[in-house]
Design an enzyme around this catalytic site. Structure first.
Site, short mmCIF file in Angstrom:
data_model
loop_
_atom_site.label_atom_id
_atom_site.label_comp_id
_atom_site.label_asym_id
_atom_site.label_seq_id
_atom_site.Cartn_x
_atom_site.Cartn_y
_atom_site.Cartn_z
N CYS A 130 0.83 -1.21 0.00
CA CYS A 130 0.00 0.00 0.00
C CYS A 130 0.86 1.26 0.00
O CYS A 130 1.64 1.49 -0.89
CB CYS A 130 -0.93 0.02 1.21
N HIS A 235 21.85 -11.14 9.04
CA HIS A 235 21.94 -10.21 10.16
C HIS A 235 21.36 -10.90 11.39
O HIS A 235 20.47 -11.74 11.28
CB HIS A 235 21.10 -8.96 9.88
#
Ligand SMILES: *[C@@H]1O[C@H](CO)[C@@H](O)[C@H](O)[C@H]1NC(C)=O
Ligand SMILES: *[C@@H]1O[C@H](CO)[C@@H](O)[C@H](O)[C@H]1NC(C)=O
Length: 267
Positions: A130, A235
């Site tokens: 969106c 990570h």
């Protein structure tokens, strides 16, 4: 700003040089950040100045991820630390200014860090739904190229492009799901603004950076864009304690019957 696009764009940082170092490793414990947004509804401000809609959390959990809320107005150092601790980030839908909001500023930070990581041979996927998709287009193009579309509250099948079948995002879709996605109205659209295919193709920065995986026509026949891809990274938080302290499960979502999201985390 805006009512926001629906469908998701996953940022493609390139696909030709997946780091050899990482090809055999599998991340079994992906942790994904969701960027918070400012609470604009005055009635909800008493719960918190920022929020994350619970469906985004559930959506990631249903794919086996755990979630870290990424708060607004942190320092560059704090954002960098989070960046190096998580495996990707979602810029959710909602309603925020695409240039001046704290949401847009924090997003820019992650976008820039992701580009830097890519240049260094790492990958940091960013997903925009969106408003998040609109934001990615603004970050890449350096300007707002959105156009008004009549695409509010409409469910559509995706018009997948030729690039879709070999894309990271769709290539492993089971054939029946892939077919259903392109033949049944399985995607919800709640947006008054979109990136039209025309505007996308006319902008060199956008068309160089992303490839279109699907398009749709709005009610008036304007063709607009959706989609792309991501890579894993490795990570991680420094230790389990820090990881546990940072996860979204330290907060409780609230039932907000007046919100279109129904359940929302406030911070
Ligand atoms: C972020 O900082 C801006 C500028 O100082 C301020 O106006 C805004 O209220 C802050 N937002 C949050 C959620 O702290
Ligand atoms: C798919 O593309 C065709 C041709 O442009 C268009 O007529 C149709 O409306 C599109 N379908 C959807 C669901 O957007």
């Amino acid at each position: 700003m805006a009512q926001a696009v629906l469908l998701s764009v996953l940022l493609l940082f390139g696909c030709s040089s997946f780091p050899r170092l990482h090809t055999l490793k599998i991340n079994q414990r992906p942790i994904i950040g969701i960027l918070a947004q400012e609470t604009l509804d005055a009635d909800l401000l008493r719960y918190g100045k920022t929020y994350i809609a619970a469906p985004y959390v559930k959506y990631l959990e249903s794919a086996g991820c755990r979630v870290v809320p990424v708060r607004l107005n942190l320092t560059n150092d704090e954002y960098e630390k989070i960046f190096h601790s998580i495996n990707g980030i979602i810029f959710p839908g909602g309603s925020s200014d695409l240039k001046t909001s704290a949401f847009a500023k924090a997003a820019k930070k992650f976008y820039e860090l992701a580009l830097k990581a890519f240049d260094a041979g790492d990958y940091f996927p960013i997903w925009g739904t969106c408003l998040g998709l609109q934001l990615l287009s603004v970050l890449t193009a350096g300007k707002n190229l959105l156009t008004n579309t009549d695409s509010e509250n409409i469910a559509l099948p995706l018009n997948l492009t030729n690039a879709a079948a070999s894309s990271k995002m769709f290539q492993k879709f089971p054939p029946d799901v892939y077919h259903a996605l392109s033949s049944e109205p399985l995607t919800g659209n709640f947006h008054d603004f979109s990136i039209s295919v025309k505007a996308f193709l006319e902008d060199e920065k956008l068309s160089k950076f992303y490839s279109i995986l699907s398009t749709n026509n709005d009610r008036k026949g304007v063709e607009f864009v959706s989609t792309m891809e991501a890579r894993k990274n490795f990570h991680h938080f420094k230790n389990l304690k820090e990881e546990e302290a940072t996860l979204i499960y330290n907060y409780s979502p609230r039932y907000v019957p007046t919100s279109s999201y129904i359940q929302v985390y406030f911070f």
